[in-house]
Design a protein around this motif. Sequence first.
Motif, PDB file in Angstrom:
ATOM      1  N   HIS A  80      -7.606 -48.862  -5.723  1.00  0.00           N
ATOM      2  CA  HIS A  80      -6.573 -47.892  -6.092  1.00  0.00           C
ATOM      3  C   HIS A  80      -5.498 -48.539  -6.950  1.00  0.00           C
ATOM      4  O   HIS A  80      -5.130 -48.017  -7.995  1.00  0.00           O
ATOM      5  N   TRP A  81      -4.989 -49.693  -6.514  1.00  0.00           N
ATOM      6  CA  TRP A  81      -3.896 -50.334  -7.250  1.00  0.00           C
ATOM      7  C   TRP A  81      -4.385 -50.967  -8.549  1.00  0.00           C
ATOM      8  O   TRP A  81      -3.654 -51.014  -9.535  1.00  0.00           O
ATOM      9  N   ILE A  82      -5.623 -51.438  -8.581  1.00  0.00           N
ATOM     10  CA  ILE A  82      -6.177 -51.967  -9.830  1.00  0.00           C
ATOM     11  C   ILE A  82      -6.312 -50.844 -10.856  1.00  0.00           C
ATOM     12  O   ILE A  82      -5.967 -51.019 -12.023  1.00  0.00           O
ATOM     13  N   LEU A 104      -2.870 -49.976 -12.147  1.00  0.00           N
ATOM     14  CA  LEU A 104      -2.404 -50.996 -13.088  1.00  0.00           C
ATOM     15  C   LEU A 104      -3.100 -50.842 -14.443  1.00  0.00           C
ATOM     16  O   LEU A 104      -2.451 -50.925 -15.496  1.00  0.00           O
ATOM     17  N   LEU A 105      -4.403 -50.608 -14.423  1.00  0.00           N
ATOM     18  CA  LEU A 105      -5.135 -50.418 -15.677  1.00  0.00           C
ATOM     19  C   LEU A 105      -4.661 -49.176 -16.427  1.00  0.00           C
ATOM     20  O   LEU A 105      -4.597 -49.188 -17.660  1.00  0.00           O
ATOM     21  N   LEU A 106      -4.302 -48.144 -15.711  1.00  0.00           N
ATOM     22  CA  LEU A 106      -3.776 -46.940 -16.348  1.00  0.00           C
ATOM     23  C   LEU A 106      -2.459 -47.226 -17.060  1.00  0.00           C
ATOM     24  O   LEU A 106      -2.257 -46.809 -18.200  1.00  0.00           O
ATOM     25  N   VAL A 107      -1.589 -47.981 -16.420  1.00  0.00           N
ATOM     26  CA  VAL A 107      -0.310 -48.342 -17.039  1.00  0.00           C
ATOM     27  C   VAL A 107      -0.546 -49.236 -18.257  1.00  0.00           C
ATOM     28  O   VAL A 107       0.063 -49.046 -19.316  1.00  0.00           O
ATOM     29  N   LEU A 108      -1.447 -50.211 -18.138  1.00  0.00           N
ATOM     30  CA  LEU A 108      -1.738 -51.106 -19.254  1.00  0.00           C
ATOM     31  C   LEU A 108      -2.354 -50.356 -20.435  1.00  0.00           C
ATOM     32  O   LEU A 108      -1.997 -50.621 -21.592  1.00  0.00           O
ATOM     33  N   MET A 109      -3.257 -49.432 -20.155  1.00  0.00           N
ATOM     34  CA  MET A 109      -3.880 -48.676 -21.245  1.00  0.00           C
ATOM     35  C   MET A 109      -2.878 -47.750 -21.927  1.00  0.00           C
ATOM     36  O   MET A 109      -2.959 -47.532 -23.132  1.00  0.00           O
ATOM     37  N   THR A 110      -1.925 -47.224 -21.179  1.00  0.00           N
ATOM     38  CA  THR A 110      -0.881 -46.398 -21.784  1.00  0.00           C
ATOM     39  C   THR A 110      -0.026 -47.238 -22.727  1.00  0.00           C
ATOM     40  O   THR A 110       0.274 -46.826 -23.852  1.00  0.00           O
ATOM     41  N   GLY A 111       0.354 -48.424 -22.283  1.00  0.00           N
ATOM     42  CA  GLY A 111       1.122 -49.329 -23.138  1.00  0.00           C
ATOM     43  C   GLY A 111       0.341 -49.748 -24.373  1.00  0.00           C
ATOM     44  O   GLY A 111       0.894 -49.808 -25.474  1.00  0.00           O
TER      45      GLY A 111
END
Length: 61
Positions: free
Chosen positions: A24-26, A29-36
């Motif tokens: 879940h947390w990975i 985190l990947l969602l936030v990184l891909m948005t950036g």
Amino acid sequence: MNDFRPQAVPTIGWHYDRMALALHWISALLLVLMTGLGWYMMEIEHTPRPSRISSCISLWG
């Protein structure tokens, strides 16, 4: 008369295991990184020389 009293909700005695929490947390985190990365790619789209990230993404598909 009918007496409608709230009944106690039974508590559940289980929790998610560590693997489910880690996934879940990975994924969060990947969602936030891909948005950036998407915001960054929108900014470098108009530069005269493409960056290394842009050429890698073009290579991958």
